[in-house]
Design an enzyme around this catalytic site. Structure first.
Site, short mmCIF file in Angstrom:
data_model
loop_
_atom_site.label_atom_id
_atom_site.label_comp_id
_atom_site.label_asym_id
_atom_site.label_seq_id
_atom_site.Cartn_x
_atom_site.Cartn_y
_atom_site.Cartn_z
N HIS A 156 17.37 124.03 132.28
CA HIS A 156 18.74 123.96 131.72
C HIS A 156 18.60 125.81 131.15
O HIS A 156 19.07 126.63 131.60
CB HIS A 156 19.43 123.55 130.93
N GLU A 157 17.99 125.81 130.59
CA GLU A 157 17.87 127.50 128.94
C GLU A 157 16.82 128.36 130.49
O GLU A 157 17.01 129.19 130.01
CB GLU A 157 16.57 127.47 128.22
N HIS B 162 19.70 130.03 132.28
CA HIS B 162 20.51 130.94 131.85
C HIS B 162 19.39 132.31 131.61
O HIS B 162 20.02 133.17 131.61
CB HIS B 162 20.17 130.58 129.77
ZN ZN Z 1 22.99 125.79 128.35
#
Ligand code: ZN
Length: 237
Positions: A100-101, A104
């Site tokens: 998830h990171e 980004h």
């Molecule tokens: Zn996030």
């Protein structure tokens, strides 16, 4: 003072309950899938490295950070900060958070518009969260809801609207990072079974709910201040 007004509690108690339930659900999902090993046996740190290579994101660094569920990506120095339990454990939960990171980091590399838009709102929100209620108090209490006072109070409400807009702008950024994570983890064989996929989905969907709860809270707070300042105008008229 109006912050201790019972009407404020009527607006904020549902928000607090919602925030409490969602943060419990995030911990529950994370703890549950922390016990399940990812098929590849990669830790969060190793998964992040594989995804960086896979996405040609060679400028992105991975570093450790203190605390639980403190994982984040900082676009200013292109660094993925992973907490100890995510970085070092080869669990489904760890690789889900790391991916998830990394989502980004991909958004940042692509100059993904919602990420840029949200970043542009940060200074407004930082100033607004302090200034908003000060302006409302000055307008309604010190200037006794005179027309100048009401204008100042509505300016305060506008700052709270900025906070709600920020919470709204956060949703597409977070959902997109999670969508990327779900797809990439399977593509790169970091997770390998439908059961692991179910775990990744549960961990990331739980995290998404906290952003929905944040939006609901910001909207309820805005609504409360709209009614308060609107009420100030009616009392005067
Ligand atoms: Zn996030």
């Amino acid at each position: 003072m109006f912050l201790y007004n019972p009407a404020y509690l009527i607006f904020m108690i549902p928000a607090l309950i919602l925030m409490g339930i969602t943060s419990w659900y995030v911990r529950h999902s994370y703890n549950k899938w922390s016990q399940v090993r990812a098929g590849s046996g990669l830790t969060g740190q190793q998964a992040a490295q594989r995804l960086i290579a896979n996405g040609n994101l060679y400028g992105v660094q991975v570093q450790g950070t203190q605390g639980e569920l403190s994982d984040h990506y900082d676009p200013r120095n292109k660094t993925l900060y992973l907490s100890g339990s995510v970085a070092n454990s080869p669990s489904v939960a760890s690789v889900a958070v790391a991916a998830h990171e990394l989502g980004h980091a991909m958004q940042d590399a692509e100059e993904y518009f919602p990420l840029r838009f949200r970043a542009a709102l940060v200074p407004v929100v930082n100033i607004g969260s302090n200034l908003g209620w000060i302006l409302i108090m000055v307008g309604l209490v010190f200037l006794r809801s005179t027309s100048l006072g009401l204008n100042i109070a509505w300016l305060g409400v506008l700052f709270f609207a900025g906070g709600a807009l920020f919470a709204l702008a956060t949703l597409p950024v977070e959902l997109d990072a999670s969508a990327r994570a779900k797809q990439l983890l399977r593509q790169t064989n970091i997770i390998q079974t439908d059961e692991e996929q179910r775990g990744v989905n549960q961990v990331l969907n739980a995290a998404a709910l906290t952003y929905v709860a944040g939006l609901v809270t910001a909207v309820l707070q805005l609504l409360y201040y709209v009614l308060l300042v609107g009420g100030g105008g009616r009392r005067r008229g």
